[in-house]
Design an enzyme around this catalytic site. Structure first.
Site, short mmCIF file in Angstrom:
data_model
loop_
_atom_site.label_atom_id
_atom_site.label_comp_id
_atom_site.label_asym_id
_atom_site.label_seq_id
_atom_site.Cartn_x
_atom_site.Cartn_y
_atom_site.Cartn_z
N GLU A 271 0.84 -0.92 0.15
CA GLU A 271 0.04 0.51 -0.15
C GLU A 271 0.75 1.64 0.03
OE1 GLU A 271 -3.35 1.88 2.81
OE2 GLU A 271 -1.79 0.89 3.78
N LYS B 159 -9.74 2.56 -2.59
CA LYS B 159 -10.35 1.64 -1.57
C LYS B 159 -11.47 2.31 -1.37
CE LYS B 159 -8.84 2.01 2.99
NZ LYS B 159 -7.52 2.01 3.82
N CYS C 236 -5.22 -2.84 2.82
CA CYS C 236 -5.40 -2.49 4.38
C CYS C 236 -6.52 -2.94 4.97
CB CYS C 236 -4.92 -1.15 4.55
SG CYS C 236 -4.46 -0.77 5.95
#
Length: 544
Positions: A276, A340, A408
């Site tokens: 990430e 995301k 994440c």
């Protein structure tokens, strides 16, 4: 029969202290099978109101032990003063403790209203509250009870039908049966007139445990012989310190580290994965550094997946950021991008920033003005030509693989990952930066949740962390390879490519919603047909 206040508090504290021991990094998963027994014994002797308070104490202790790492993340890396970080952590764990409070109070009410049911409704109530915790106020399904069993692969295979909630259900069922048996034993020893041994809960727990173990053992045995197509994947863990990650003076060193580790993966890879926010710059806005990344992908001879912020603008010109993962071809072409979709509160945005939490803008360092992406976008590439293990119509065509990426925090949401599998993902990648957690239990807890996402959907996972844990997990939750935390690593692994959809992939949290419906019906029935508080106030002990 009554029990002293001091003993009740001790029982509540016992469950509160045992609960976190079952999770990483303690990894005493066996403790979970009896961790809630003390709390259940306490509930037996309390009115709903007092059970609520005792449950709140137990839950606050349990989540404080499970999420103590919040202080590290906020104080060391977010630069929030230690007293404020501690206060925020306590406010969070007091909130999470409310779920155990509602569980204890609700179970006491059900026991009072339907004494013949014993503790049988307990796992249904527990799963209902875990489901609510997954979605309420953006959701925080961290330390769901089932995650404690991530290392016991035969038991957790039932997650391919019921999700992690099914494992939580089984754990609470066993805890409830043990508690009810112990209460029966206490009363029998003291000469109380009781009906009989609590067979329903004991039989249900024994049968549930036996069926789960048999199913998991059989499934794992048959899975060893199933032919699969595989990919060779490399993951890079650069271990860039959080303080240096966005330091312009450290850019050259960061990219040199990626270059060295990527070259160390060797040749003949199908895919390379960086973590990430891997690039210490906005990839699309920095032509000079973009060329450096393009050159690395070309020399590696494999598509490169990496995290980088993406800058976009609203129609009125206001800028905003996306936390993105780019798939880059060897010729520098962007094959796809995933943005995301579930952002971290207080990490990537501040909820209620324009109202009563305005002051956090000056307290929390590094919070970006991020916005959520559109949804479960699949990425696709063509792997290297190689002989497939079986020849089918699909393998005779121009073979491409589709995969999903979760960034994440997203991997802790079962239904979010499930949507990728339901849309046809052949495997999954998760990229993260667990440096925020420091040397705490959080990186290990985070990694353990990925095991469940693999089992739920029978998809393999490749995981790349800035620091980690990085590694590979097969479709049945077996950890094939993993890195230590705070080390520079380049891991090369083989992952299975499969397109089978589990019951969970197709129907999601159907089991958890069924539990919620049953509890709702039970509560409605009790509300309209029973007095919730017996005359005389405090119950003197219920029949077993």
């Amino acid at each position: 029969m009554t029990i002293s206040r001091a003993r009740l508090i001790l029982l509540a504290c016992a469950s509160g202290l045992l609960y976190p021991l079952s999770f990483p990094a303690f990894d005493l998963g066996a403790v979970a099978w009896f961790a809630l027994v003390p709390l259940h014994i306490a509930v037996e002797y309390l009115s709903p109101g007092r059970a609520f308070r005792i449950g709140w104490l137990s839950g606050t202790l349990a989540f404080t032990g499970s999420m103590f790492w919040v202080i590290t993340a906020m104080n060391v890396y977010g630069k929030v003063p230690f007293p404020i970080a501690t206060l925020v952590m306590l406010l969070l764990t007091i909130y999470l403790g409310l779920y155990m409070a509602v569980y204890a109070g609700g179970l006491s009410w059900i026991r009072t209203t339907f004494p013949t049911l014993g503790f049988l409704p307990a796992p249904f109530l527990w799963v209902t509250l875990e489901l609510i915790r997954t979605y309420f106020l953006s959701g925080l399904p961290w330390a769901l009870f089932g995650y404690s069993q991530y290392q016991w692969l035969p038991i957790i295979q039932l997650a391919d039908h019921f999700g992690v909630y099914g494992v939580s259900f089984l754990l609470v069922l066993v805890n409830a049966a043990l508690a009810e048996t112990m209460i029966w034993g206490f009363k029998a020893y003291r000469g109380f007139q009781i009906r009989s041994f609590p067979w329903p809960s004991s039989v249900a727990a024994t049968a549930g445990f036996g069926v789960a173990l048999f199913y998991g053992t059989t499934l794992l045995s048959s899975a060893q012989h199933a032919p699969t197509r595989t990919l060779s994947v490399g993951v890079v863990q650069p271990n860039v310190e959080q303080a240096q990650k966005w330091d312009v003076a450290f850019r050259q060193e960061t990219m040199a580290r990626y270059d060295r580790l990527t070259a160390g993966l060797g040749d003949n890879l199908d895919l390379i994965v960086w973590p990430e926010a891997a690039t210490p710059f906005v990839f699309e806005m920095e032509p000079q550094y973009r060329a450096v990344v393009n050159d690395m992908a070309r020399r590696a001879g494999a598509p490169l997946l990496f995290g980088s912020p993406a800058l976009r603008r609203h129609p009125d010109g206001r800028p905003f950021l996306l936390n993105s993962a780019y798939l880059l071809a060897t010729d520098g072409q962007i094959l796809g991008r995933y943005d995301k979709q579930h952002l971290v509160p207080f990490g990537e945005y501040i909820p209620f920033h324009n109202s009563f939490l305005f002051f956090l803008d000056k307290l929390v360092e590094g919070i970006g003005d991020f916005e959520a992406g559109p949804g479960s976008t699949l990425l696709m590439f063509k792997p290297r030509e190689k002989n497939p293990p079986t020849v089918t119509a699909a393998t005779l065509t121009d073979f491409h693989v589709k995969f999903g990426v979760v960034i994440c925090y997203e991997v802790i949401f079962p239904n979010l990952v499930r949507q990728f599998a339901a849309n046809g993902a052949d495997f999954m990648v998760t990229v993260t930066n667990d440096a925020w957690f420091g040397p705490s239990s959080a990186p290990y807890q985070h990694f353990g949740m990925v095991v469940f996402r693999a089992v739920e959907n029978h998809v393999a996972f490749a995981r790349a962390a800035n620091t980690g844990i990085s590694g590979f997990i097969d479709p049945y939750g077996r950890v094939v390879q993993q890195s230590p935390i705070f080390t520079q690593e380049a891991l090369r692994g083989t992952i299975a490519v499969s397109h089978q959809q589990t019951f969970y992939s197709q129907y999601g949290d159907l089991f958890a919603y069924a539990c919620a419906i049953l509890i709702a019906l039970l509560c409605l029935t009790g509300y309209f047909s029973h007095d919730t508080e017996p005359a005389g106030g405090e119950p003197a002990g219920r029949p077993a």
